[in-house]
Design a protein around this motif. Structure first.
Motif, mmCIF file in Angstrom:
data_model
loop_
_atom_site.group_PDB
_atom_site.id
_atom_site.type_symbol
_atom_site.label_atom_id
_atom_site.label_comp_id
_atom_site.label_asym_id
_atom_site.label_seq_id
_atom_site.Cartn_x
_atom_site.Cartn_y
_atom_site.Cartn_z
ATOM 1 N N PHE A 13 0.700 -1.272 -0.120
ATOM 2 C CA PHE A 13 0.089 -0.203 -0.145
ATOM 3 C C PHE A 13 0.794 1.294 -0.029
ATOM 4 C CE2 PHE A 13 -3.793 -2.325 2.124
ATOM 5 C CZ PHE A 13 -4.235 -2.555 0.914
ATOM 6 N N ALA A 14 1.953 1.311 0.757
ATOM 7 C CA ALA A 14 2.688 2.542 0.814
ATOM 8 C C ALA A 14 3.243 2.661 -0.407
ATOM 9 C CB ALA A 14 3.849 2.255 1.951
ATOM 10 N N PHE A 15 4.042 1.527 -1.074
ATOM 11 C CA PHE A 15 4.650 1.619 -2.272
ATOM 12 C C PHE A 15 3.551 2.245 -3.352
ATOM 13 C CE2 PHE A 15 6.095 -0.002 -6.374
ATOM 14 C CZ PHE A 15 7.406 0.560 -6.408
ATOM 15 N N VAL A 16 2.413 1.699 -3.511
ATOM 16 C CA VAL A 16 1.739 2.023 -4.577
ATOM 17 C C VAL A 16 1.138 3.627 -4.134
ATOM 18 C CG1 VAL A 16 -0.682 1.729 -5.729
ATOM 19 C CG2 VAL A 16 0.920 -0.328 -4.948
ATOM 20 N N PHE A 17 1.000 4.067 -2.933
ATOM 21 C CA PHE A 17 0.606 5.401 -2.612
ATOM 22 C C PHE A 17 1.806 6.283 -2.999
ATOM 23 C CE2 PHE A 17 1.076 8.788 0.436
ATOM 24 C CZ PHE A 17 -0.250 9.208 0.160
ATOM 25 N N GLU A 18 3.122 6.031 -2.707
ATOM 26 C CA GLU A 18 3.907 6.873 -3.277
ATOM 27 C C GLU A 18 4.251 6.963 -4.725
ATOM 28 O OE1 GLU A 18 8.154 8.061 -4.452
ATOM 29 O OE2 GLU A 18 7.192 6.134 -4.820
ATOM 30 N N GLN A 19 3.770 6.055 -5.660
ATOM 31 C CA GLN A 19 3.677 5.717 -7.064
ATOM 32 C C GLN A 19 2.470 6.793 -7.352
ATOM 33 O OE1 GLN A 19 5.997 4.281 -9.019
ATOM 34 N NE2 GLN A 19 7.128 4.030 -7.004
ATOM 35 N N PHE A 20 1.444 6.571 -6.769
ATOM 36 C CA PHE A 20 0.396 7.709 -7.291
ATOM 37 C C PHE A 20 0.700 9.027 -7.107
ATOM 38 C CE2 PHE A 20 -3.597 4.408 -6.678
ATOM 39 C CZ PHE A 20 -3.154 3.648 -7.906
ATOM 40 N N MET A 21 1.254 9.196 -5.865
ATOM 41 C CA MET A 21 1.745 10.805 -5.511
ATOM 42 C C MET A 21 2.612 11.225 -6.910
ATOM 43 S SD MET A 21 -0.097 11.782 -3.197
ATOM 44 C CE MET A 21 0.614 13.353 -2.598
ATOM 45 N N ASP A 22 3.521 10.387 -7.424
ATOM 46 C CA ASP A 22 4.400 10.808 -8.591
ATOM 47 C C ASP A 22 3.578 10.956 -9.824
ATOM 48 O OD1 ASP A 22 6.694 10.612 -6.831
ATOM 49 O OD2 ASP A 22 7.263 8.516 -7.231
ATOM 50 N N GLN A 23 2.464 10.192 -9.765
ATOM 51 C CA GLN A 23 1.810 10.427 -11.033
ATOM 52 C C GLN A 23 0.990 11.618 -11.038
ATOM 53 O OE1 GLN A 23 -0.562 6.871 -11.977
ATOM 54 N NE2 GLN A 23 1.062 5.513 -11.077
#
Length: 249
Positions: free
Chosen positions: A29-39
């Motif tokens: 969840f933390a990793f995907v959240f960080e990816q979403f914020m970058d997007q």
């Protein structure tokens, strides 16, 4: 006694498995959240790379507002038109999407690239803290794997096993505390209220907010399970058979 020991072993195995499963889930969840914020910020500079379009953004590099003070057709990517603001100078406005809170979205976009506003600084802090959070979550996974390995290699090492559980719990609590202390939840609420993106981007904002809440819940559950497992480890170590307490020198 044998029946009680069997029940205890099942509970201990269940807790151990749940510790690892929730640790892996929280890391994901933390990793995907960080990816979403970058997007969310990938279309604020340069050419457009996805469909999550911000309501306003920086001009293209060939029309840097630090050098230009006049709008040209070439200043913005397709779908945007050039405009001027007394605070940030030239910027690109989406022709189809209107910002919900213009000033907040302007500060989030950091058009001047100085990151001098509280909104931009909070965004940077949330991004950095999220990266540290999933690194700590990964450490929690490693400690839970060490705990499982201890069951098969050092079943009588009660102090080491219990210490591993406590340390794992502390690391997970720290990972949770970092994102909460950085004000991530409040920032995500402001981002959603600001309505700085088109429908695709706002869906990404909603998904990112949901991921953060899921991460926080699962991380707390994982940290609690590690702490609950510690007394079992301190009393029985990694022994899954037999009811006697291991002898400790």
């Amino acid at each position: 006694m044998a029946k009680r020991c069997s029940t205890r072993a099942v509970i201990q195995i269940f807790l151990t498995g749940m510790c690892l499963a929730t640790a892996i889930t929280s890391f994901t969840f933390a990793f995907v959240f960080e990816q979403f914020m970058d997007q969310l910020t990938e279309n604020y500079r340069g050419e457009l790379r996805s469909e999550n379009l911000p309501c306003l953004r920086s001009t293209l590099d060939d029309c840097d507002n630090a050098r230009e003070d006049r709008c040209w057709d070439s200043c913005c990517p397709p779908g945007y038109f050039c405009s001027r603001n007394p605070i940030v100078g030239l910027y690109c406005q989406d022709g189809l999407t209107t910002c919900g809170e213009f000033n907040w979205c302007r500060d989030f976009a950091d058009i001047s690239r100085t990151c001098s506003t509280p909104v931009c600084k909070t965004n940077q802090m949330v991004t950095r803290v999220t990266a540290w959070s999933y690194i700590l979550a990964a450490i929690g996974i490693f400690l839970d794997l060490v705990d499982i390995i201890t069951i098969f290699t050092l079943p009588d090492a009660v102090v080491f096993k219990a210490g591993t559980n406590v340390f794992s719990s502390l690391v997970k609590w720290l990972a949770f505390g970092l994102v909460v202390g950085a004000g991530t939840q409040g920032f995500m609420s402001e981002l959603e209220q600001g309505r700085c993106f088109n429908s695709v981007g706002m869906q990404l904002v909603a998904d990112a907010g949901g991921l953060f809440i899921s991460y926080a819940i699962v991380q707390v559950v994982s940290a609690t399970l590690s702490l609950v497992l510690a007394p079992f480890s301190a009393y029985f170590g990694g022994k899954l058979q037999g009811g006697e307490v291991p002898y400790v020198k």
